[in-house]
Design a protein around this motif. Structure first.
Motif, PDB file in Angstrom:
ATOM      1  N   GLN A   4      -6.775   5.655  -2.061  1.00  0.00           N
ATOM      2  CA  GLN A   4      -5.796   5.721  -3.142  1.00  0.00           C
ATOM      3  C   GLN A   4      -5.491   7.189  -3.406  1.00  0.00           C
ATOM      4  O   GLN A   4      -6.409   8.022  -3.407  1.00  0.00           O
ATOM      5  N   SER A  54     -10.188  -2.197  -3.596  1.00  0.00           N
ATOM      6  CA  SER A  54     -10.642  -0.936  -2.981  1.00  0.00           C
ATOM      7  C   SER A  54     -12.048  -1.093  -2.422  1.00  0.00           C
ATOM      8  O   SER A  54     -12.371  -0.547  -1.363  1.00  0.00           O
ATOM      9  N   ASP A 111      -4.884   1.933   1.030  1.00  0.00           N
ATOM     10  CA  ASP A 111      -5.173   1.534  -0.354  1.00  0.00           C
ATOM     11  C   ASP A 111      -4.028   1.963  -1.269  1.00  0.00           C
ATOM     12  O   ASP A 111      -3.851   3.155  -1.520  1.00  0.00           O
ATOM     13  N   GLU A 112      -3.264   0.990  -1.717  1.00  0.00           N
ATOM     14  CA  GLU A 112      -2.099   1.227  -2.599  1.00  0.00           C
ATOM     15  C   GLU A 112      -1.192   2.339  -2.085  1.00  0.00           C
ATOM     16  O   GLU A 112      -0.920   3.318  -2.786  1.00  0.00           O
TER      17      GLU A 112
HETATM   18 MG    MG Z   1      -8.244   0.027  -6.167  1.00  0.00          MG
END
Ligand code: MG
Ligand code: ADP
Length: 254
Positions: A72, A41, A154-155
């Protein structure tokens, strides 16, 4: 498109990324992978310009209005009272501006994106009432209308059901086919091998950066794991099967 030159980023003097160098080529599709706390991140936020490097630099060959970033899901405030349509419309911010008008053409673009992520009929629902999968679809629709050249995710599939994951993966492939540069933080090696031609493997330092098959070799994955075990400097180190541990002052966490 994006160049990292000996990049080091720290939080209160604790380095989260050490001396990372490499380049994301224009039009590349790259997975960023590594153990928890390996700086993934932090890497995306540094490319976005949200964190200031302690050393080295990040150069991005695209104006900030042409970069899209999806944080995220856990970092996103869902309590804001906003309809699905308005949330997607926010992606058109650079086209509308602070005092601009929302034209029928813009609304059409928004509608096409809502339909494109499979949420037709949800336009007036408040984002706070959506499931995680539905919310992630909305956020992808917002990325679609942004028409960005560089997309940072992010994810994006964390806590997503398999149908949502497949739908979002298809969108990522479409962006790649359109020549956009995409980087995504992911967890699942198999998914990365199947869908992402390039990989950055992080463990606070760079373990590998290149084509996915070589970056995710067994020795590289072992090295990333070993490095991550070494960070937990408060935990007791496991010495099973080794010679008796040396005196604590001499222990090495490697
Ligand atoms: Mg992360
Ligand atoms: P990843 O995304 O790979 O799980 P992060 O980039 O979020 O890792 O974090 C890397 C390291 O930096 C971790 O040790 C994390 O605890 C630390 N860290 C992240 N954000 C902050 C912050 N805002 N303040 C202090 N430490 C942070």
């Amino acid at each position: 498109m994006v160049k990292l030159d000996n990049l080091t980023v720290s939080y209160r003097q604790h380095p989260a990324l050490h001396h990372i160098s490499g380049e994301f080529a224009r039009g590349s599709l790259t997975a960023v992978i590594g153990p928890n706390g390996s700086g993934k991140s932090t890497l995306l936020k540094s490319v976005m310009g949200l964190l200031r490097p302690e050393g080295g630099r990040v150069s991005v060959q695209v104006p900030s209005a042409r970069i899209a970033y999806l944080a995220q899901l856990t970092e996103i405030d869902r309590s804001f009272p906003l309809s699905v349509q308005d949330c997607v419309l926010l992606g058109c911010w650079s086209a509308v501006g602070a005092w601009g008008r929302v034209t029928p053409a813009l609304l059409q673009r928004v509608q096409a994106a809502v339909v494109g992520v499979g949420l037709a009929g949800f336009e007036q629902r408040s984002v706070g009432s959506l499931s995680s999968g539905q919310l992630q679809r909305v956020l992808f629709a917002r990325l679609m209308v942004q028409e960005a050249d560089l997309i940072l995710l992010d994810e994006p599939f964390n806590a997503m059901d398999s149908r949502t994951t497949e739908a979002l993966l298809a969108l990522i492939h479409r962006w790649h086919a359109e020549g956009r540069t995409v980087m995504a933080v992911l967890h699942d090696d198999e998914q990365v091998r199947q869908h992402f031609p390039q990989t950055v493997l992080l463990a606070r330092e760079l373990v590998a950066w290149g084509d996915t098959a070589s970056a995710l070799s067994q020795p590289n994955l072992r090295r990333a794991r070993a490095l991550s075990e070494a960070w937990d400097d408060n935990a007791d180190i496991c010495h099973i099967g080794e010679a008796p541990a040396p005196a604590p002052a001499l222990r090495r966490a490697a």
